[in-house]
Design a protein around this motif. Sequence first.
Motif, short mmCIF file in Angstrom:
data_model
loop_
_atom_site.label_atom_id
_atom_site.label_comp_id
_atom_site.label_asym_id
_atom_site.label_seq_id
_atom_site.Cartn_x
_atom_site.Cartn_y
_atom_site.Cartn_z
N LYS A 53 0.85 -1.19 0.00
CA LYS A 53 0.00 0.00 0.00
C LYS A 53 0.88 1.24 0.00
CE LYS A 53 -2.56 1.23 3.61
NZ LYS A 53 -3.62 1.24 4.62
N GLU A 54 0.62 2.15 -0.97
CA GLU A 54 1.40 3.37 -1.08
C GLU A 54 0.50 4.59 -0.99
OE1 GLU A 54 3.71 3.55 -4.59
OE2 GLU A 54 5.19 2.07 -3.92
N LEU A 55 1.02 5.61 -0.30
CA LEU A 55 0.31 6.89 -0.23
C LEU A 55 0.51 7.61 -1.56
CD1 LEU A 55 -1.21 8.94 1.57
CD2 LEU A 55 1.02 9.86 2.22
N VAL A 56 -0.60 7.89 -2.26
CA VAL A 56 -0.50 8.46 -3.60
C VAL A 56 -1.01 9.90 -3.68
CG1 VAL A 56 -0.63 6.22 -4.74
CG2 VAL A 56 -2.75 7.46 -4.25
N LYS A 57 -1.73 10.35 -2.65
CA LYS A 57 -2.29 11.69 -2.76
C LYS A 57 -2.56 12.26 -1.37
CE LYS A 57 -6.01 14.18 -5.16
NZ LYS A 57 -7.27 14.03 -5.93
N VAL A 58 -2.22 13.52 -1.19
CA VAL A 58 -2.53 14.23 0.05
C VAL A 58 -3.16 15.57 -0.33
CG1 VAL A 58 -1.63 15.25 2.16
CG2 VAL A 58 -0.61 13.15 1.28
N ASP A 59 -4.38 15.79 0.15
CA ASP A 59 -5.10 17.04 -0.14
C ASP A 59 -5.37 17.79 1.15
OD1 ASP A 59 -5.34 16.71 -2.94
OD2 ASP A 59 -6.96 15.27 -2.62
N THR A 60 -5.31 19.12 1.07
CA THR A 60 -5.69 19.98 2.19
C THR A 60 -7.05 20.60 1.87
OG1 THR A 60 -3.37 20.48 2.65
CG2 THR A 60 -5.02 21.94 3.61
N LEU A 61 -8.00 20.36 2.76
CA LEU A 61 -9.37 20.83 2.54
C LEU A 61 -9.72 21.89 3.58
CD1 LEU A 61 -11.11 17.34 2.05
CD2 LEU A 61 -10.04 18.79 0.31
N PHE A 62 -10.38 22.96 3.13
CA PHE A 62 -10.88 23.99 4.04
C PHE A 62 -12.39 24.09 3.86
CE2 PHE A 62 -6.47 25.13 3.45
CZ PHE A 62 -6.06 25.48 4.73
N THR A 63 -13.09 24.10 4.99
CA THR A 63 -14.56 24.18 4.97
C THR A 63 -15.01 25.25 5.96
OG1 THR A 63 -14.68 21.83 4.48
CG2 THR A 63 -16.71 22.90 5.23
N GLN A 64 -15.93 26.09 5.51
CA GLN A 64 -16.52 27.10 6.41
C GLN A 64 -17.61 26.44 7.23
OE1 GLN A 64 -17.06 31.45 5.34
NE2 GLN A 64 -19.18 30.76 5.34
N LEU A 65 -17.44 26.42 8.54
CA LEU A 65 -18.39 25.76 9.43
C LEU A 65 -19.48 26.74 9.94
CD1 LEU A 65 -16.07 23.55 11.69
CD2 LEU A 65 -17.28 22.91 9.60
N PHE A 66 -19.10 27.98 10.05
CA PHE A 66 -20.03 28.93 10.69
C PHE A 66 -19.78 30.32 10.11
CE2 PHE A 66 -21.99 31.43 14.01
CZ PHE A 66 -23.00 30.63 14.52
N ASP A 67 -20.87 31.02 9.75
CA ASP A 67 -20.77 32.41 9.28
C ASP A 67 -22.11 33.09 9.57
OD1 ASP A 67 -20.28 34.82 8.12
OD2 ASP A 67 -19.99 34.04 6.09
N GLN A 106 -6.75 15.18 3.75
CA GLN A 106 -7.31 13.98 3.13
C GLN A 106 -6.17 13.22 2.46
OE1 GLN A 106 -10.06 13.93 -0.51
NE2 GLN A 106 -11.49 13.75 1.23
N LYS A 107 -6.03 11.95 2.84
CA LYS A 107 -4.97 11.09 2.30
C LYS A 107 -5.59 9.93 1.53
CE LYS A 107 -1.74 12.11 6.06
NZ LYS A 107 -0.92 11.55 7.15
N THR A 108 -4.94 9.57 0.43
CA THR A 108 -5.41 8.47 -0.40
C THR A 108 -4.27 7.48 -0.64
OG1 THR A 108 -6.97 9.96 -1.50
CG2 THR A 108 -6.54 7.84 -2.57
N TRP A 109 -4.55 6.19 -0.45
CA TRP A 109 -3.57 5.12 -0.70
C TRP A 109 -4.06 4.21 -1.82
CZ3 TRP A 109 -4.71 6.94 4.12
CH2 TRP A 109 -3.65 7.30 4.97
N GLN A 110 -3.14 3.54 -2.45
CA GLN A 110 -3.47 2.53 -3.46
C GLN A 110 -2.56 1.33 -3.29
OE1 GLN A 110 -3.19 4.19 -7.41
NE2 GLN A 110 -5.09 5.36 -7.23
N ASP A 111 -3.09 0.15 -3.68
CA ASP A 111 -2.27 -1.06 -3.71
C ASP A 111 -1.47 -1.07 -5.01
OD1 ASP A 111 -3.03 -2.08 -1.30
OD2 ASP A 111 -4.72 -3.20 -2.10
N LYS A 112 -0.16 -1.25 -4.87
CA LYS A 112 0.69 -1.31 -6.05
C LYS A 112 1.52 -2.59 -6.03
CE LYS A 112 1.01 3.56 -7.22
NZ LYS A 112 1.91 4.66 -7.66
N GLN A 113 1.60 -3.22 -7.20
CA GLN A 113 2.37 -4.45 -7.31
C GLN A 113 3.86 -4.12 -7.51
OE1 GLN A 113 0.73 -6.87 -10.44
NE2 GLN A 113 -0.90 -7.66 -9.14
N TYR A 114 4.70 -5.00 -7.00
CA TYR A 114 6.14 -4.89 -7.22
C TYR A 114 6.75 -6.29 -7.19
CZ TYR A 114 6.76 -5.65 -2.19
OH TYR A 114 6.76 -6.19 -0.94
#
Length: 374
Positions: free
Chosen positions: A162-176, A337-345
């Motif tokens: 399993k390899e980490l393939v993507k890391v995203d930073t998310l911002f959400t407005q909770l209150f206004d 947010q992190k995303t992993w995938q199975d990769k063959q080797y």
Amino acid sequence: MKKITLNLFIIFATLNIYSQELVDVCEKTIKVTALSEEVFYYGFAEGDKIVFSLEEINGKDIKEVEIMEYPGSSKFSDFKTTKIDNKQIQVIKKNVYKFRIYNSSLGGRICKIKVQRIPSSEKTKNFNTTINWIEKQETTYNTYTKDVTVGYETKYETKVKKELVKVDTLFTQLFDKNLRVHSEMAIGKTQHTYATVELPINSYFPNQLNPYKTTEVVSWSYWLGVGQKSKEDYDNANKKIISGISAIGTLTGYGALATLAATGVSMFANTNIGDNVNFKFYGIQNGKEVIIDYGNVVSASGRNNKITQGAFSVQLYNDNFKDGIDVNLIVVVMQIQKTWQDKQYQEKIEIPKIEKQIFKEPIITTVSVPVMEE
């Protein structure tokens, strides 16, 4: 002719008489205790005849009597005997002989022993039968079989990791929201206003033990301000973001609050002009109230990365006797947010080639060996 024959007769007769001459080797009386044996050694010349006699003086049986050529060639043995008379043993080669008397009974045995020799010639008449003991090292070999690696066979095996393939930073407005907080003089109203902010629940797909996608709250930031002047300050901070002072806020669309949540650096200039508000952010943990932040300000901002799950409450209090106030409250949350995938080797595997081989291990022991004097 008669004279020659007579001379030969005299010579052979003389030799025959000499050949029967007995030479004493030992004569002794020994006690063989219960369940034990007595052993003694003597050396003999080539051609000797050993003459051995034994008698148990009380007429009791001796379990075993044995004469051996060293180290272990038995030449004579007798069982359950009380007496042995002049037993003769021919000595083929010069060697040491072992005499063993074994008593298997619970009582002792007293034996008279006599050892003599008949030399084969005048040359060996005075042969020294005394034995000396020397220490000698003997080498034996312990043979054993052992598995030995003689080489390797290379194979490749397909595996998955399993390899980490993507890391995203998310911002959400909770209150206004713009919250009205009444003054002390407001009839039928309270000077306190409350709001609740729910933080996003961390998610794990397909499960938390072995996730392939996670979304976790890292931190959250807030800004609050009373009146128009503080709102202008808020807008100015966001204009600086748009002008390129901070790229994070620009990319997310949440301006200075996103920058504050991500970096802890505040772009807000807190004003002192205008009405103030008492505020308190708090939550409940383990049945107790935990204060997150508080103050008495016209405007304020802050960041928190310790309380990232659940909800927290906001309490606003207006200490103005006459005038009510409007408080702007904005809360932005940052998630990773992190995303992993199975990769063959291909994994290289070295398989040892094993052969059974025979080894010899020397074992050296020190033994006492009887030798004859020269």
